[in-house]
Design a protein around this motif. Structure first.
Motif, PDB file in Angstrom:
ATOM      1  N   LEU A 280     -37.892 -18.829  28.354  1.00 35.42           N
ATOM      2  CA  LEU A 280     -38.672 -19.294  27.964  1.00 35.42           C
ATOM      3  C   LEU A 280     -39.609 -18.633  26.588  1.00 35.42           C
ATOM      4  CD1 LEU A 280     -40.479 -21.925  30.844  1.00 35.42           C
ATOM      5  CD2 LEU A 280     -38.718 -22.464  28.362  1.00 35.42           C
ATOM      6  N   GLY A 281     -40.478 -17.298  26.814  1.00 32.87           N
ATOM      7  CA  GLY A 281     -40.359 -16.656  27.219  1.00 32.87           C
ATOM      8  C   GLY A 281     -39.739 -15.406  25.150  1.00 32.87           C
ATOM      9  N   ILE A 282     -37.965 -15.334  24.983  1.00 30.52           N
ATOM     10  CA  ILE A 282     -37.987 -15.376  24.023  1.00 30.52           C
ATOM     11  C   ILE A 282     -37.844 -16.431  23.761  1.00 30.52           C
ATOM     12  CG2 ILE A 282     -35.681 -15.108  23.347  1.00 30.52           C
ATOM     13  CD1 ILE A 282     -34.566 -13.203  25.946  1.00 30.52           C
ATOM     14  N   ALA A 283     -37.865 -17.463  23.443  1.00 30.04           N
ATOM     15  CA  ALA A 283     -37.794 -18.869  22.885  1.00 30.04           C
ATOM     16  C   ALA A 283     -38.918 -19.031  22.287  1.00 30.04           C
ATOM     17  CB  ALA A 283     -37.704 -19.569  23.463  1.00 30.04           C
ATOM     18  N   THR A 284     -40.060 -18.297  22.682  1.00 30.67           N
ATOM     19  CA  THR A 284     -41.838 -18.468  22.142  1.00 30.67           C
ATOM     20  C   THR A 284     -41.120 -17.417  20.454  1.00 30.67           C
ATOM     21  OG1 THR A 284     -42.678 -17.255  23.437  1.00 30.67           O
ATOM     22  CG2 THR A 284     -42.942 -19.396  23.544  1.00 30.67           C
ATOM     23  N   ILE A 285     -40.610 -16.650  20.359  1.00 34.08           N
ATOM     24  CA  ILE A 285     -40.538 -15.454  19.752  1.00 34.08           C
ATOM     25  C   ILE A 285     -39.456 -15.828  19.019  1.00 34.08           C
ATOM     26  CG2 ILE A 285     -40.948 -13.175  19.053  1.00 34.08           C
ATOM     27  CD1 ILE A 285     -41.926 -12.512  21.568  1.00 34.08           C
ATOM     28  N   THR A 286     -38.228 -15.871  19.357  1.00 32.35           N
ATOM     29  CA  THR A 286     -36.926 -15.981  18.661  1.00 32.35           C
ATOM     30  C   THR A 286     -35.971 -17.390  19.028  1.00 32.35           C
ATOM     31  OG1 THR A 286     -36.270 -14.176  19.766  1.00 32.35           O
ATOM     32  CG2 THR A 286     -37.164 -13.340  17.758  1.00 32.35           C
ATOM     33  N   PRO A 287     -36.150 -18.555  18.955  1.00 29.85           N
ATOM     34  CA  PRO A 287     -35.222 -19.202  19.351  1.00 29.85           C
ATOM     35  C   PRO A 287     -33.956 -19.026  19.212  1.00 29.85           C
ATOM     36  CG  PRO A 287     -37.365 -20.148  17.782  1.00 29.85           C
ATOM     37  CD  PRO A 287     -37.578 -18.709  17.751  1.00 29.85           C
ATOM     38  N   SER A 288     -33.601 -18.696  18.487  1.00 29.09           N
ATOM     39  CA  SER A 288     -31.795 -18.430  17.984  1.00 29.09           C
ATOM     40  C   SER A 288     -31.091 -17.043  18.858  1.00 29.09           C
ATOM     41  CB  SER A 288     -32.293 -17.620  16.776  1.00 29.09           C
ATOM     42  OG  SER A 288     -32.305 -16.505  16.238  1.00 29.09           O
ATOM     43  N   VAL A 289     -32.042 -16.525  19.567  1.00 29.64           N
ATOM     44  CA  VAL A 289     -31.872 -16.039  20.777  1.00 29.64           C
ATOM     45  C   VAL A 289     -31.707 -16.947  21.824  1.00 29.64           C
ATOM     46  CG1 VAL A 289     -31.983 -13.435  22.344  1.00 29.64           C
ATOM     47  CG2 VAL A 289     -33.015 -13.393  19.974  1.00 29.64           C
ATOM     48  N   VAL A 290     -31.901 -17.721  21.888  1.00 29.32           N
ATOM     49  CA  VAL A 290     -31.562 -18.674  23.432  1.00 29.32           C
ATOM     50  C   VAL A 290     -30.015 -19.655  22.757  1.00 29.32           C
ATOM     51  CG1 VAL A 290     -32.649 -20.285  24.709  1.00 29.32           C
ATOM     52  CG2 VAL A 290     -33.708 -18.617  23.887  1.00 29.32           C
ATOM     53  N   GLU A 291     -30.040 -19.699  22.011  1.00 27.05           N
ATOM     54  CA  GLU A 291     -29.464 -20.589  21.310  1.00 27.05           C
ATOM     55  C   GLU A 291     -27.586 -19.709  21.212  1.00 27.05           C
ATOM     56  OE1 GLU A 291     -27.477 -22.988  16.963  1.00 27.05           O
ATOM     57  OE2 GLU A 291     -29.493 -22.208  17.471  1.00 27.05           O
ATOM     58  N   VAL A 292     -27.916 -18.199  21.220  1.00 19.85           N
ATOM     59  CA  VAL A 292     -26.480 -17.592  21.164  1.00 19.85           C
ATOM     60  C   VAL A 292     -26.582 -16.847  22.473  1.00 19.85           C
ATOM     61  CG1 VAL A 292     -25.924 -14.466  21.141  1.00 19.85           C
ATOM     62  CG2 VAL A 292     -26.930 -15.979  18.788  1.00 19.85           C
ATOM     63  N   VAL A 293     -27.744 -17.248  23.513  1.00 19.29           N
ATOM     64  CA  VAL A 293     -27.442 -17.129  25.075  1.00 19.29           C
ATOM     65  C   VAL A 293     -26.573 -18.359  25.720  1.00 19.29           C
ATOM     66  CG1 VAL A 293     -27.912 -16.274  27.429  1.00 19.29           C
ATOM     67  CG2 VAL A 293     -29.004 -14.926  25.182  1.00 19.29           C
ATOM     68  N   GLU A 294     -27.113 -19.410  25.299  1.00 20.29           N
ATOM     69  CA  GLU A 294     -26.146 -21.042  25.455  1.00 20.29           C
ATOM     70  C   GLU A 294     -24.773 -21.139  24.966  1.00 20.29           C
ATOM     71  OE1 GLU A 294     -28.041 -22.908  27.821  1.00 20.29           O
ATOM     72  OE2 GLU A 294     -29.478 -22.150  27.993  1.00 20.29           O
ATOM     73  N   ASP A 295     -24.770 -20.353  23.970  1.00 20.09           N
ATOM     74  CA  ASP A 295     -22.937 -20.205  23.647  1.00 20.09           C
ATOM     75  C   ASP A 295     -22.369 -19.783  24.504  1.00 20.09           C
ATOM     76  OD1 ASP A 295     -20.809 -20.038  21.514  1.00 20.09           O
ATOM     77  OD2 ASP A 295     -21.999 -19.987  19.871  1.00 20.09           O
ATOM     78  N   LEU A 296     -22.588 -18.029  24.587  1.00 17.57           N
ATOM     79  CA  LEU A 296     -22.116 -17.499  26.012  1.00 17.57           C
ATOM     80  C   LEU A 296     -22.087 -17.516  26.298  1.00 17.57           C
ATOM     81  CD1 LEU A 296     -23.508 -14.096  24.392  1.00 17.57           C
ATOM     82  CD2 LEU A 296     -21.762 -14.349  23.352  1.00 17.57           C
ATOM     83  N   LEU A 297     -22.417 -18.571  26.985  1.00 18.06           N
ATOM     84  CA  LEU A 297     -22.558 -19.197  28.503  1.00 18.06           C
ATOM     85  C   LEU A 297     -21.730 -20.263  28.738  1.00 18.06           C
ATOM     86  CD1 LEU A 297     -26.076 -18.329  30.654  1.00 18.06           C
ATOM     87  CD2 LEU A 297     -24.140 -17.144  30.282  1.00 18.06           C
ATOM     88  N   SER A 298     -21.142 -21.068  27.511  1.00 17.25           N
ATOM     89  CA  SER A 298     -20.649 -21.859  27.354  1.00 17.25           C
ATOM     90  C   SER A 298     -19.375 -21.617  26.387  1.00 17.25           C
ATOM     91  CB  SER A 298     -21.427 -23.404  25.938  1.00 17.25           C
ATOM     92  OG  SER A 298     -22.843 -23.658  26.845  1.00 17.25           O
ATOM     93  N   PRO A 299     -18.470 -21.609  28.192  1.00 17.67           N
ATOM     94  CA  PRO A 299     -16.874 -21.562  28.253  1.00 17.67           C
ATOM     95  C   PRO A 299     -15.593 -22.011  26.812  1.00 17.67           C
ATOM     96  CG  PRO A 299     -17.467 -21.158  30.100  1.00 17.67           C
ATOM     97  CD  PRO A 299     -18.119 -22.194  29.566  1.00 17.67           C
ATOM     98  N   GLU A 300     -16.632 -23.696  26.635  1.00 17.31           N
ATOM     99  CA  GLU A 300     -15.661 -24.330  25.763  1.00 17.31           C
ATOM    100  C   GLU A 300     -15.973 -24.144  24.575  1.00 17.31           C
ATOM    101  OE1 GLU A 300     -19.707 -26.633  27.569  1.00 17.31           O
ATOM    102  OE2 GLU A 300     -17.564 -25.106  27.896  1.00 17.31           O
ATOM    103  N   GLU A 301     -16.919 -23.881  23.466  1.00 19.28           N
ATOM    104  CA  GLU A 301     -17.599 -23.871  22.668  1.00 19.28           C
ATOM    105  C   GLU A 301     -17.486 -23.236  22.084  1.00 19.28           C
ATOM    106  OE1 GLU A 301     -21.222 -26.180  23.270  1.00 19.28           O
ATOM    107  OE2 GLU A 301     -19.970 -27.176  22.746  1.00 19.28           O
ATOM    108  N   GLY A 302     -17.670 -22.548  21.188  1.00 16.41           N
ATOM    109  CA  GLY A 302     -18.734 -21.481  20.659  1.00 16.41           C
ATOM    110  C   GLY A 302     -17.932 -19.798  20.899  1.00 16.41           C
ATOM    111  N   TYR A 303     -18.663 -19.272  21.591  1.00 18.56           N
ATOM    112  CA  TYR A 303     -18.549 -17.479  22.073  1.00 18.56           C
ATOM    113  C   TYR A 303     -18.469 -17.734  23.196  1.00 18.56           C
ATOM    114  CZ  TYR A 303     -17.760 -16.141  17.209  1.00 18.56           C
ATOM    115  OH  TYR A 303     -17.652 -15.799  15.714  1.00 18.56           O
ATOM    116  N   ALA A 304     -17.796 -17.255  24.141  1.00 20.08           N
ATOM    117  CA  ALA A 304     -17.834 -16.461  25.586  1.00 20.08           C
ATOM    118  C   ALA A 304     -17.675 -15.744  26.003  1.00 20.08           C
ATOM    119  CB  ALA A 304     -16.765 -17.636  26.199  1.00 20.08           C
ATOM    120  N   ILE A 305     -18.750 -15.118  27.213  1.00 20.39           N
ATOM    121  CA  ILE A 305     -18.519 -14.286  27.077  1.00 20.39           C
ATOM    122  C   ILE A 305     -16.920 -14.006  28.942  1.00 20.39           C
ATOM    123  CG2 ILE A 305     -18.923 -12.320  29.334  1.00 20.39           C
ATOM    124  CD1 ILE A 305     -22.193 -13.057  28.155  1.00 20.39           C
ATOM    125  N   ALA A 306     -16.245 -13.125  28.925  1.00 21.26           N
ATOM    126  CA  ALA A 306     -14.900 -13.247  29.927  1.00 21.26           C
ATOM    127  C   ALA A 306     -14.581 -11.437  29.911  1.00 21.26           C
ATOM    128  CB  ALA A 306     -13.782 -13.936  28.716  1.00 21.26           C
TER     129      ALA A 306
END
Length: 361
Positions: A280-306
């Motif tokens: 929530l704190g990061i989203a107030t300053i750099t919302p795109s970072v939260v989007e990237v984090v969500e992307d990394l935590l979703s294995p089925e689409e975008g990028y993922a951490i493995a």
């Protein structure tokens, strides 16, 4: 938790751990539920009706072809309508007696064809009742087979929002739904898990016999998504006693309980409230970072951490110079970030934590 408290906790459970685990399989029906393929009630009833009509039609044809051997009580020739009428009252075991087989051939046909069709007709009509009566036995057999073969599965404690999200991530990462067991004492949560094709166990996960039923002794991993931190601690203690080798991951609300979870045997602890606060704190300053984090935590689409094993060609090289974007190196069970002097060179047996393309990326 100190050694004295741990010992008291262990003694309090001695003698109770096998109480439910040693029950016969038929007594566990309703406690353990094995997922089944969903069947449409309308389709099942329609199929039975069609079979009943088919049996009635076949019987009427058999009677009509041998109509000379039947008497309708009036002495008039049998029509197809009479044959259909006779088949209906015979298969339904009504038997008014106004039409009867009088010749030997007609009686033989009744023995060889009409009687088996009558039995089939009755089975079709009461099929639903028979299915209900045999469901308990079928479930008991399925439970027995499942308990004999369940190995290296994942146990999820709590199927609320956190548990459902964790399960979705596990399945998206390649684990089959049949290899996930949900433990919860809320029937609505268990129904939701069963609808998702997961094996469910109803009960309190802080009790060792409930975790035994979930196959904790042979599980590869345990995910604790309980609503209370003290419940998470107790589940961790119970699970660690049953399986010293399983990977235990737990979510808690308060960071001050992290050391308790570690001492209890958890391998990884996620402080859900603090993690959400940081995002929530990061989203107030750099919302795109939260989007990237969500992307990394979703294995089925975008990028993922493995995580993967080291390729022999990579041994001796730097983690920063591999074909993948490496975030860290796991060596002897400990995670080291890229740039750490201890992992300047990749060694045999290391595992690389990296960013990979998602399934639908």
């Amino acid at each position: 938790m100190g050694p004295l408290m741990r010992e008291r906790w262990r003694r309090a459970r001695q003698g109770r751990g096998q109480q439910m685990f040693d029950k016969p399989d038929y007594a566990l029906v309703g406690v353990i539920r094995i997922p089944e393929l969903e069947k449409s009630p309308t389709r099942a009833i329609g199929r039975r009706v069609l079979w009943a009509l088919f049996a009635l039609f076949v019987c009427s044809l058999v009677v009509y072809f041998d109509r000379g051997g039947y008497s309708d009580g009036k002495g008039e020739p049998m029509t197809y309508l009479d044959s259909l009428y006779y088949s209906t009252v015979t298969l339904s075991t009504t038997g008014y007696g106004d039409i009867t087989p009088v010749s030997e051939s007609a009686r033989l046909i009744n023995i060889l064809f009409v009687t088996p069709l009558r039995v089939l007709f009755l089975i079709v009509l009461i099929g639903t009742t028979l299915e209900v009566l045999t469901e308990r036995s079928r479930q008991a057999i399925k439970i027995q087979n499942w308990r004999n073969r369940v190995r290296n599965h994942t146990v999820i404690v709590g199927y609320g929002t956190k548990g459902q999200t964790a399960t979705a991530a596990i399945i998206a990462d390649g684990v089959r739904p049949g290899e996930v067991v949900v433990v919860d004492d809320d029937q609505a949560a268990l129904d939701a898990a069963a609808a998702d094709g997961l094996v469910t166990v109803r009960g309190d996960a802080t009790k060792s016999d409930v975790l035994r039923l979930a196959g904790m002794a042979h599980a590869a991993a345990l995910v604790i998504a309980a609503n209370r931190d003290d419940t998470a601690v107790m589940v961790t203690l119970t699970a660690r006693e049953l399986n010293p080798r399983a990977k235990i991951v737990a979510a808690i609300r308060e960071s001050e309980n992290t050391h308790l979870m570690r001492q209890s045997g958890a391998n990884s602890v996620v402080v859900s409230s603090e993690t959400a606060g940081r995002l929530l704190g990061i989203a107030t300053i750099t919302p795109s970072v939260v989007e990237v984090v969500e992307d990394l935590l979703s294995p089925e689409e975008g990028y993922a951490i493995a995580e993967r094993e080291v390729d022999p060609s990579e041994v001796g090289g730097s983690p920063a110079h591999t074909r993948d974007l490496v975030l860290g190196v796991v060596r002897d069970g400990a995670l080291h970030r890229v740039g750490d002097k201890q992992v300047e060179e990749i060694e045999i047996g290391d595992r690389l934590l990296y960013v990979r393309q998602g399934e639908r990326g």
